[in-house]
Scaffold this motif. Structure first.
Motif, PDB file in Angstrom:
ATOM      1  N   ASN A  50      30.994  45.838  42.330  1.00 40.48           N
ATOM      2  CA  ASN A  50      29.656  45.252  42.455  1.00 40.48           C
ATOM      3  C   ASN A  50      28.735  45.963  41.465  1.00 40.48           C
ATOM      4  O   ASN A  50      27.889  46.779  41.852  1.00 40.48           O
ATOM      5  CB  ASN A  50      29.157  45.408  43.906  1.00 40.48           C
ATOM      6  CG  ASN A  50      27.865  44.648  44.143  1.00 40.48           C
ATOM      7  OD1 ASN A  50      27.491  43.778  43.349  1.00 40.48           O
ATOM      8  ND2 ASN A  50      27.183  44.985  45.223  1.00 40.48           N
ATOM      9  N   ASP A  51      28.931  45.668  40.194  1.00 42.68           N
ATOM     10  CA  ASP A  51      28.210  46.362  39.122  1.00 42.68           C
ATOM     11  C   ASP A  51      26.693  46.262  39.346  1.00 42.68           C
ATOM     12  O   ASP A  51      26.162  45.164  39.532  1.00 42.68           O
ATOM     13  CB  ASP A  51      28.585  45.710  37.776  1.00 42.68           C
ATOM     14  CG  ASP A  51      28.194  46.593  36.610  1.00 42.68           C
ATOM     15  OD1 ASP A  51      27.970  47.804  36.828  1.00 42.68           O
ATOM     16  OD2 ASP A  51      28.101  46.073  35.474  1.00 42.68           O
ATOM     17  N   SER A 402      37.575  32.040  33.904  1.00 42.03           N
ATOM     18  CA  SER A 402      36.241  31.460  33.745  1.00 42.03           C
ATOM     19  C   SER A 402      35.806  30.804  35.049  1.00 42.03           C
ATOM     20  O   SER A 402      36.637  30.476  35.908  1.00 42.03           O
ATOM     21  CB  SER A 402      36.277  30.414  32.634  1.00 42.03           C
ATOM     22  OG  SER A 402      37.037  29.302  33.077  1.00 42.03           O
ATOM     23  N   GLY A 403      34.490  30.597  35.178  1.00 40.59           N
ATOM     24  CA  GLY A 403      33.961  29.921  36.353  1.00 40.59           C
ATOM     25  C   GLY A 403      34.527  28.511  36.479  1.00 40.59           C
ATOM     26  O   GLY A 403      34.837  28.042  37.575  1.00 40.59           O
ATOM     27  N   HIS A 404      34.684  27.864  35.337  1.00 42.05           N
ATOM     28  CA  HIS A 404      35.227  26.505  35.325  1.00 42.05           C
ATOM     29  C   HIS A 404      36.618  26.480  35.955  1.00 42.05           C
ATOM     30  O   HIS A 404      36.927  25.647  36.814  1.00 42.05           O
ATOM     31  CB  HIS A 404      35.258  26.026  33.862  1.00 42.05           C
ATOM     32  CG  HIS A 404      36.100  24.827  33.643  1.00 42.05           C
ATOM     33  ND1 HIS A 404      35.770  23.602  34.183  1.00 42.05           N
ATOM     34  CD2 HIS A 404      37.272  24.658  32.960  1.00 42.05           C
ATOM     35  CE1 HIS A 404      36.706  22.730  33.829  1.00 42.05           C
ATOM     36  NE2 HIS A 404      37.632  23.339  33.096  1.00 42.05           N
ATOM     37  N   ARG A 405      37.453  27.433  35.530  1.00 43.10           N
ATOM     38  CA  ARG A 405      38.819  27.490  36.080  1.00 43.10           C
ATOM     39  C   ARG A 405      38.781  27.829  37.575  1.00 43.10           C
ATOM     40  O   ARG A 405      39.513  27.247  38.375  1.00 43.10           O
ATOM     41  CB  ARG A 405      39.642  28.561  35.349  1.00 43.10           C
ATOM     42  CG  ARG A 405      40.055  28.165  33.952  1.00 43.10           C
ATOM     43  CD  ARG A 405      41.067  27.034  33.997  1.00 43.10           C
ATOM     44  NE  ARG A 405      41.588  26.744  32.686  1.00 43.10           N
ATOM     45  CZ  ARG A 405      41.774  25.526  32.206  1.00 43.10           C
ATOM     46  NH1 ARG A 405      41.471  24.466  32.934  1.00 43.10           N
ATOM     47  NH2 ARG A 405      42.270  25.338  31.007  1.00 43.10           N
ATOM     48  N   PHE A 424      24.996  39.964  50.182  1.00 44.17           N
ATOM     49  CA  PHE A 424      26.307  40.351  49.651  1.00 44.17           C
ATOM     50  C   PHE A 424      26.561  39.687  48.306  1.00 44.17           C
ATOM     51  O   PHE A 424      26.205  38.524  48.076  1.00 44.17           O
ATOM     52  CB  PHE A 424      27.420  39.947  50.628  1.00 44.17           C
ATOM     53  CG  PHE A 424      27.602  40.904  51.776  1.00 44.17           C
ATOM     54  CD1 PHE A 424      26.519  41.342  52.517  1.00 44.17           C
ATOM     55  CD2 PHE A 424      28.866  41.380  52.111  1.00 44.17           C
ATOM     56  CE1 PHE A 424      26.679  42.226  53.580  1.00 44.17           C
ATOM     57  CE2 PHE A 424      29.051  42.264  53.168  1.00 44.17           C
ATOM     58  CZ  PHE A 424      27.950  42.685  53.904  1.00 44.17           C
ATOM     59  N   SER A 425      27.214  40.425  47.420  1.00 41.59           N
ATOM     60  CA  SER A 425      27.605  39.852  46.122  1.00 41.59           C
ATOM     61  C   SER A 425      28.695  40.743  45.513  1.00 41.59           C
ATOM     62  O   SER A 425      28.924  41.857  45.975  1.00 41.59           O
ATOM     63  CB  SER A 425      26.390  39.795  45.182  1.00 41.59           C
ATOM     64  OG  SER A 425      26.760  39.170  43.977  1.00 41.59           O
ATOM     65  N   SER A 426      29.366  40.236  44.476  1.00 38.65           N
ATOM     66  CA  SER A 426      30.378  41.051  43.782  1.00 38.65           C
ATOM     67  C   SER A 426      30.346  40.718  42.303  1.00 38.65           C
ATOM     68  O   SER A 426      29.835  39.666  41.899  1.00 38.65           O
ATOM     69  CB  SER A 426      31.773  40.773  44.346  1.00 38.65           C
ATOM     70  OG  SER A 426      32.202  39.470  43.989  1.00 38.65           O
ATOM     71  N   TRP A 429      32.179  37.437  41.851  1.00 38.61           N
ATOM     72  CA  TRP A 429      31.494  36.210  42.258  1.00 38.61           C
ATOM     73  C   TRP A 429      30.405  35.834  41.251  1.00 38.61           C
ATOM     74  O   TRP A 429      30.254  34.674  40.876  1.00 38.61           O
ATOM     75  CB  TRP A 429      30.921  36.366  43.677  1.00 38.61           C
ATOM     76  CG  TRP A 429      30.511  35.044  44.243  1.00 38.61           C
ATOM     77  CD1 TRP A 429      29.237  34.586  44.411  1.00 38.61           C
ATOM     78  CD2 TRP A 429      31.376  33.986  44.676  1.00 38.61           C
ATOM     79  NE1 TRP A 429      29.251  33.308  44.929  1.00 38.61           N
ATOM     80  CE2 TRP A 429      30.562  32.917  45.104  1.00 38.61           C
ATOM     81  CE3 TRP A 429      32.761  33.836  44.745  1.00 38.61           C
ATOM     82  CZ2 TRP A 429      31.075  31.717  45.591  1.00 38.61           C
ATOM     83  CZ3 TRP A 429      33.282  32.647  45.232  1.00 38.61           C
ATOM     84  CH2 TRP A 429      32.445  31.599  45.642  1.00 38.61           C
ATOM     85  N   ARG A 430      29.661  36.846  40.776  1.00 40.26           N
ATOM     86  CA  ARG A 430      28.606  36.536  39.793  1.00 40.26           C
ATOM     87  C   ARG A 430      29.237  35.971  38.521  1.00 40.26           C
ATOM     88  O   ARG A 430      28.745  35.036  37.916  1.00 40.26           O
ATOM     89  CB  ARG A 430      27.781  37.795  39.476  1.00 40.26           C
ATOM     90  CG  ARG A 430      26.892  38.227  40.639  1.00 40.26           C
ATOM     91  CD  ARG A 430      25.925  39.321  40.244  1.00 40.26           C
ATOM     92  NE  ARG A 430      26.555  40.589  39.957  1.00 40.26           N
ATOM     93  CZ  ARG A 430      26.887  41.492  40.882  1.00 40.26           C
ATOM     94  NH1 ARG A 430      26.650  41.263  42.159  1.00 40.26           N
ATOM     95  NH2 ARG A 430      27.448  42.638  40.533  1.00 40.26           N
TER      96      ARG A 430
END
Ligand SMILES: Cc1cc2nc3c(=O)[nH]c(=O)nc-3n(C[C@H](O)[C@H](O)[C@H](O)COP(=O)(O)OP(=O)(O)OC[C@H]3O[C@@H](n4cnc5c(N)ncnc54)[C@H](O)[C@@H]3O)c2cc1C
Length: 434
Positions: A50-51, A402-405, A424-426, A429-430
């Motif tokens: 979670n940068d 990629s997000g598309h994939r 929550f996030s990672s 996910w971003r």
């Protein structure tokens, strides 16, 4: 042990603060940044990172709450490791219903990635054996979820990549065993057709099946390898379980990767030829059978300071043989190859999570040294084959799709999104939502 805040592939880098969680009855810490649970960092890419945010480290959330030795139901906190659970349950005649290729994963991590093992064709994923779990949300609410209680939260949290809240504890149905021993058979096969024949016949009769393939071999030897099939053995009164294995360790990160085309070819050829007979039968302890890599601590360091990427895909049964041949050819002609190439057929049992990766078909997992754009181009090329077949790539092993994939592989992502905890996030996910 992995360093908290790093993933197993040691790529990508991420900077995050770490807060240890040790009391499951407390609420979540108040922070200005986004938060993400962290089990034991055995995910390879960025799904456990979670940068710029906070990781909730669960290694102290590791209490056993109850073990019913008559029914094999274990209730434990989510930070408990499979290694600790095995130490408790094997002497009582129980085993994990499903286990990945390392025992150093936490229960929370195993649920959040809905992990699979060598018995997928019989048992499906780990999530199928979770009886209930408690989910703690950032608004302080708690839900005890199961297939019948808050079933939609249960389905979102199994395979939910840690985004629906913190799993504080879970109840798991264990599997009976008569001894810690395994009856194993290793068959040598000459090509990929050989793998598929062995897999078809073995999956009917054996609980655990998996193959290692030599992906540096070319031409007629393309896809040759060693196929292992195994069952839990009955008690062996004449043999006592072996003393705990002496653990080797990679003591430091070498300045360059020790894995290159030359060492790869040599390792693969030696490994394939180490078995001279077509079939070798043995009775072995479960540890080397399930966790061969755990015997070398910090083996992920051999890839040097740039780390490595793992690629695991699944392709549907009808396209499986053709796709695996094409993937092996692409890898071979890129001169890359992998010294850990694992091939297995998943069965048809449905996975319970909205974003679970396992589905019927053949799954191939490989490690690649991180050679920057060269590696990224190769993996994108593999994605083209997987996506065209209607398959998917495993987020737990990914640092670059990629997000598309991602949206193509996991069409339920949109319905899943409404269960994400707003705090929550990672990094993963971003990346795939951008
Ligand atoms: C050598 C090796 C072999 C492997 N073999 C397999 C295999 O055969 N099959 C397979 O499926 N996987 C395999 N894996 C991958 C591994 O099983 C998964 O990545 C597993 O999820 C890692 O668990 P962890 O406890 O280290 O979790 P982490 O990697 O720390 O986290 C994984 C995810 O779980 C979430 N999470 C962790 N704890 C909680 C919690 N308490 N509440 C909510 N979310 C949480 C995190 O946010 C993250 O999204 C292997 C990994 C290695 C290193």
């Amino acid at each position: 042990m992995s360093q908290a805040g790093q993933s197993w592939g040691r790529y990508p880098d991420a900077k995050q603060s770490i807060i240890a969680i040790s009391d499951r009855h407390h609420g979540l810490p108040a922070t200005a940044e986004t938060i993400l649970p962290y089990g034991n960092g055995r995910s390879y890419g960025d799904s456990c990172l979670n940068d710029g945010g906070v990781l909730l480290h669960t290694s102290h959330l590791d209490r056993f709450i109850r073990l019913d030795v008559a029914t094999g139901v274990l209730d434990c906190e989510a930070g408990a490791l499979f290694s600790e659970i095995l130490d408790l349950i094997v002497p009582q005649g129980w085993f994990l219903p499903v286990t990945p290729g390392t025992k150093f994963v936490s229960v929370g991590g195993a649920i959040a990635n809905d992990v699979h093992g060598k018995n997928h064709h019989r048992a499906g994923t780990f999530g199928r054996h979770v009886l209930e779990l408690e989910l703690l949300r950032s608004d302080g609410s708690r839900r005890v979820c199961s297939a019948t209680q808050y079933p939609e939260w249960f389905a979102a949290t199994i395979g939910g990549l840690g985004l629906t809240g913190l799993i504080t504890r879970a109840s798991i149905q264990l599997r009976r065993i008569a001894s810690p021993w395994m009856s194993t058979e290793v068959h040598r096969f000459d090509d990929l057709a050989g793998f598929f024949q062995l897999s078809e016949s073995s999956d009917r009769d054996y609980e655990y099946t998996v193959a290692w393939i030599d992906c540096a071999a070319k031409g007629r030897a393309l896809g040759r390898g060693l196929f292992t099939r195994a069952d839990h053995a009955p008690a062996c009164p004449d043999r006592r379980p072996s003393a705990p294995a002496r653990h080797l360790r990679v003591p430091f990160v070498p300045p360059i990767s020790l894995i290159n085309p030359f060492t790869l070819r040599a390792f693969n050829a030696l490994y394939y030829h180490r078995q001279r007979q077509p079939i070798v039968r043995a009775t072995t302890h479960y540890e080397p059978q399930f966790y061969p890599l755990d015997g070398i601590r910090d083996w992920n360091r051999i890839y040097g300071p740039r780390g490595f990427m793992q690629y695991q895909c699944v392709v549907p049964p009808t396209a499986a043989e053709d796709c695996i041949v094409r993937l092996a050819r692409i890898i071979g002609s890129a001169g890359g190859g992998s010294f850990l190439a694992v091939l297995k057929q998943f069965g048809a049992l449905p996975s319970p999570g909205m974003l679970s990766f396992p589905r019927a078909g053949a799954t191939l997992a490989l490690d690649f040294p991180n050679n920057g754009n060269r590696t990224l181009r190769l993996l994108n090329e593999l994605d083209d084959v997987v996506a065209a077949s209607g398959g998917a790539v495993y987020p737990a092993k990914d640092a670059r799709m990629s997000g598309h994939r991602f949206r193509q592989y996991f069409p339920a992502w949109e319905s899943f999104s409404q269960f994400i905890d707003p705090r929550f996030s990672s990094s993963f996910w971003r990346r795939v939502m951008e």
